[in-house]
Design a protein around this motif. Sequence first.
Motif, PDB file in Angstrom:
ATOM      1  N   HIS A 155       7.211  -8.582  17.833  1.00 52.66           N
ATOM      2  CA  HIS A 155       8.071  -8.718  16.654  1.00 52.66           C
ATOM      3  C   HIS A 155       8.791  -7.400  16.392  1.00 52.66           C
ATOM      4  CE1 HIS A 155       8.720  -8.703  12.206  1.00 52.66           C
ATOM      5  NE2 HIS A 155       9.265  -9.863  12.526  1.00 52.66           N
TER       6      HIS A 155
ATOM      7  N   ASP B  36       9.097  -7.567   8.286  1.00 53.04           N
ATOM      8  CA  ASP B  36       9.266  -8.745   7.446  1.00 53.04           C
ATOM      9  C   ASP B  36       8.903  -8.342   6.024  1.00 53.04           C
ATOM     10  OD1 ASP B  36      10.035 -10.226   9.589  1.00 53.04           O
ATOM     11  OD2 ASP B  36       8.132 -11.306   9.820  1.00 53.04           O
TER      12      ASP B  36
ATOM     13  N   HIS C 145      17.430 -14.044   8.478  1.00 54.11           N
ATOM     14  CA  HIS C 145      16.886 -15.185   7.724  1.00 54.11           C
ATOM     15  C   HIS C 145      17.523 -15.370   6.348  1.00 54.11           C
ATOM     16  CE1 HIS C 145      14.030 -15.035  10.922  1.00 54.11           C
ATOM     17  NE2 HIS C 145      13.300 -14.045  10.432  1.00 54.11           N
TER      18      HIS C 145
ATOM     19  N   HIS D 237      11.864 -14.605   3.349  1.00 57.59           N
ATOM     20  CA  HIS D 237      11.677 -13.154   3.496  1.00 57.59           C
ATOM     21  C   HIS D 237      12.889 -12.550   4.180  1.00 57.59           C
ATOM     22  CE1 HIS D 237      10.445 -14.265   7.640  1.00 57.59           C
ATOM     23  NE2 HIS D 237      10.722 -13.006   7.957  1.00 57.59           N
TER      24      HIS D 237
ATOM     25  N   HIS E 234      14.032 -10.245   7.327  1.00 57.27           N
ATOM     26  CA  HIS E 234      13.670  -9.563   8.573  1.00 57.27           C
ATOM     27  C   HIS E 234      14.647  -8.399   8.715  1.00 57.27           C
ATOM     28  CE1 HIS E 234      12.433  -9.118  12.849  1.00 57.27           C
ATOM     29  NE2 HIS E 234      13.669  -8.673  12.967  1.00 57.27           N
TER      30      HIS E 234
HETATM   31 ZN   LIG Z   1      10.656 -10.930  11.323  1.00 56.61          ZN
END
Ligand SMILES: [Zn+2]
Length: 457
Positions: A343, A347, A391, A422, A424
């Motif tokens: 990742h 986040d 997002h 959330h 990113h």
């Molecule tokens: Zn993320």
Amino acid sequence: MRWVIVLVVIVALAAVGVYNAAGRGAPPRLTIDKPDRVVGQAGSVDVTAEAPNAQFTELAITLEQNGKTVPLFALDDATHDAASVTQSERDTLRISRAISKASIPELRSGAARIVVTATRPSLLNLRTLTSTASRDFQVRLEPPRITVVSTHHYVNHGGSEMVVYKATPPDVTSGVRVGDVEYVGGPAPVAGVDPSVKVAFFALLYDQALNAPIAAFARDEAGNQARASFVDNVFEKPQKKSQIDLDDKFIDRVVPEILDHAPQLKMATPTGSGKDMLPAFLKINGELRTINTDEIAAFAAKSSATRQWEGAFVQLGNSQVEASFADHRTYFYAGNEVDQQVHLGFDLAVTSHVAVVAANAGTVLNASWIGIYGNCIIIDHGLGVQSLYGHLSSFEVKAGDKVARGQTIGRTGMTGLAGGDHLHFTMLVGGHMVNPVEWWDPHWIADRVERKLAEAR
Ligand SMILES: [Zn+2]
């Protein structure tokens, strides 16, 4: 008696005909493949010569410079040994020979010319057929110079760093190379400074070896290169490991919407749910993630040559950190491991549809859907430094907009591959995802950026 005269005339006419035919054959075809425009400390002359059965009575290459002619190659003399000659096809000879100070002591920097002459025999060897080709080029024997100006360089694995250096002549390509990744530098954002003083932001990527070689470089158009090492220390950063349990509700929600936006996967939305959607989910999590990484990296080419930002970058206010940079994720479905990914971002969660602000001043390069990142904004801050916001539920800017530090650019959401509402967030250096923690830290900005720019003054 008369028949003798007739015979003599016929023979004479035939001889003239053959002689003319011999002259009508094509002369050899010559192509100078190298040098092109410029030759550096280590260049070569590459010539292709074509004639029937690659038969030449003469084939010679010379270098002309400052009124002198230096033989570089001839078929039947000692210079032959300095070259490689290959008959690549029935009619074709390829000749390659080094051009360097070591192999040609007469070589000087400046204008030069290569001349190639080739002759082949004609029909019955009655005549010869000759052609000549030439190419003017420049010789550059002096390598560029590079000197590192800034001091105290420390690199965290997955993190960024900056260097100030001086590269001459000022028009050479320069920057930092880390392993096989190159970061091109730009003019130092310092008023009144010498144009040969440059800065380069670079990174030691999370998936590069900790001991990957790092050096500042300068390279001219002739391929001459200089390099300088400058990094004092490199620090390992342990990668966190996490586990993600995929449930049907999540897969059923994210897969159809992402596939609608991903024609490049050439995949129809599967019918059914959960288990039936899993192969599509895995393709999105793997193949589409890689495609998106490349799409995002391509924005580096649009980074401006001037620094647009100042001070520390802004983190989403009052947010909970749900995942950090380079977390190693193992994905499970119905108790079985189905995938692993890294990742590359943070986040950050607050509440639904909270305002997202520009982390620093810059220019919006993208405000549209990018695969797994859903609605995604990329802001360019100049000198190869960019920030990414994924997002989002909505946009409040469009590509081309100039934004100020702290200006609202959109709202958080759960578009793309997001389990809940959330943000990113990641920083990009030269198009590569890097740990944003350093960029959020005012002490890091003061020491790694501002201190070095002050030293350049
Ligand atoms: Zn993320």
